[in-house]
Design a protein around this motif. Structure first.
Motif, PDB file in Angstrom:
ATOM      1  N   ASN A   1       0.625  -1.391   0.205  1.00 51.95           N
ATOM      2  CA  ASN A   1       0.153   0.140   0.490  1.00 51.95           C
ATOM      3  C   ASN A   1       1.388   1.304   0.037  1.00 51.95           C
ATOM      4  OD1 ASN A   1      -2.217  -1.031   0.144  1.00 51.95           O
ATOM      5  ND2 ASN A   1      -2.944  -1.308   1.986  1.00 51.95           N
ATOM      6  N   LYS A   2       1.897   1.019   1.376  1.00 48.94           N
ATOM      7  CA  LYS A   2       2.771   2.665   0.459  1.00 48.94           C
ATOM      8  C   LYS A   2       2.991   2.675  -0.660  1.00 48.94           C
ATOM      9  CE  LYS A   2       6.477   4.076   3.286  1.00 48.94           C
ATOM     10  NZ  LYS A   2       7.652   4.048   4.384  1.00 48.94           N
ATOM     11  N   ALA A   3       3.713   1.030  -1.181  1.00 45.99           N
ATOM     12  CA  ALA A   3       4.696   1.801  -2.317  1.00 45.99           C
ATOM     13  C   ALA A   3       3.579   1.826  -3.996  1.00 45.99           C
ATOM     14  CB  ALA A   3       5.765   0.333  -2.917  1.00 45.99           C
ATOM     15  N   ILE A   4       2.319   1.857  -3.387  1.00 45.42           N
ATOM     16  CA  ILE A   4       1.031   2.208  -4.645  1.00 45.42           C
ATOM     17  C   ILE A   4       0.929   3.739  -4.123  1.00 45.42           C
ATOM     18  CG2 ILE A   4      -1.362   1.869  -5.576  1.00 45.42           C
ATOM     19  CD1 ILE A   4      -0.103  -1.512  -4.849  1.00 45.42           C
ATOM     20  N   GLY A   5       0.827   4.085  -2.832  1.00 43.70           N
ATOM     21  CA  GLY A   5       1.151   5.367  -2.342  1.00 43.70           C
ATOM     22  C   GLY A   5      -0.774   5.788  -2.060  1.00 43.70           C
ATOM     23  N   ARG A   6      -1.485   4.547  -1.730  1.00 46.78           N
ATOM     24  CA  ARG A   6      -2.699   4.004  -0.914  1.00 46.78           C
ATOM     25  C   ARG A   6      -2.966   2.858  -0.937  1.00 46.78           C
ATOM     26  NH1 ARG A   6      -6.453   3.035  -5.340  1.00 46.78           N
ATOM     27  NH2 ARG A   6      -5.088   2.337  -7.348  1.00 46.78           N
ATOM     28  N   GLU A   7      -4.037   2.999   0.248  1.00 48.57           N
ATOM     29  CA  GLU A   7      -4.712   1.672   0.123  1.00 48.57           C
ATOM     30  C   GLU A   7      -5.388   1.376  -0.718  1.00 48.57           C
ATOM     31  OE1 GLU A   7      -5.651   0.709   5.339  1.00 48.57           O
ATOM     32  OE2 GLU A   7      -7.676   1.034   4.274  1.00 48.57           O
TER      33      GLU A   7
END
Length: 126
Positions: free
Chosen positions: A66-72
């Motif tokens: 989620n952090k790598a994608i920038g959102r949950e």
């Protein structure tokens, strides 16, 4: 936890993870475990694949993704999560996840549920 007497104890350790299982002559099981899968895994699986996968998700991996994608993108399992039900033999079970620890019971007949609810309510995390 206040565990009723008369059990057979089974304990396991793997690194920092520990598991304590209390087995009674009438097949009732009470457990406290840090292991990923617990004695109620089959009961949880019976609730459906999506619930099973959510309950036993790799929280750290989900948080990183989620952090790598920038959102949950994938919902992270909350710190406290409770599942319960009645198995195919009509016995009650409950799994309570508190942080990385699971406490629960299984194979409990209806007339003894209140006893084992008190056992779970006596659990304290240190």
């Amino acid at each position: 936890m206040d565990i009723p007497r008369g059990y057979h104890f089974k304990g396991s350790e793997a690194g920092v993870e520990k598991e304590s299982i209390y087995i009674y002559p009438d097949s009732i099981v009470v457990y406290v475990t840090d292991f990923k899968h617990n004695p109620n895994a089959n009961n949880i699986k019976a609730l459906g694949d999506s619930i099973f996968q959510f309950r036993f998700q790799n929280e750290d991996l989900i948080k990183e993704a989620n952090k790598a994608i920038g959102r949950e993108v994938v919902k992270v399992l909350p710190d406290t999560f409770e599942l319960s039900g009645i198995d195919k033999e009509g016995k009650y079970w409950k799994d309570l996840k508190v942080g990385k620890t699971s406490v629960g019971y299984s194979n409990v007949p209806e007339d003894k549920v209140s006893i084992y609810e008190r056992v779970l309510s006596s659990f304290r995390r240190y």
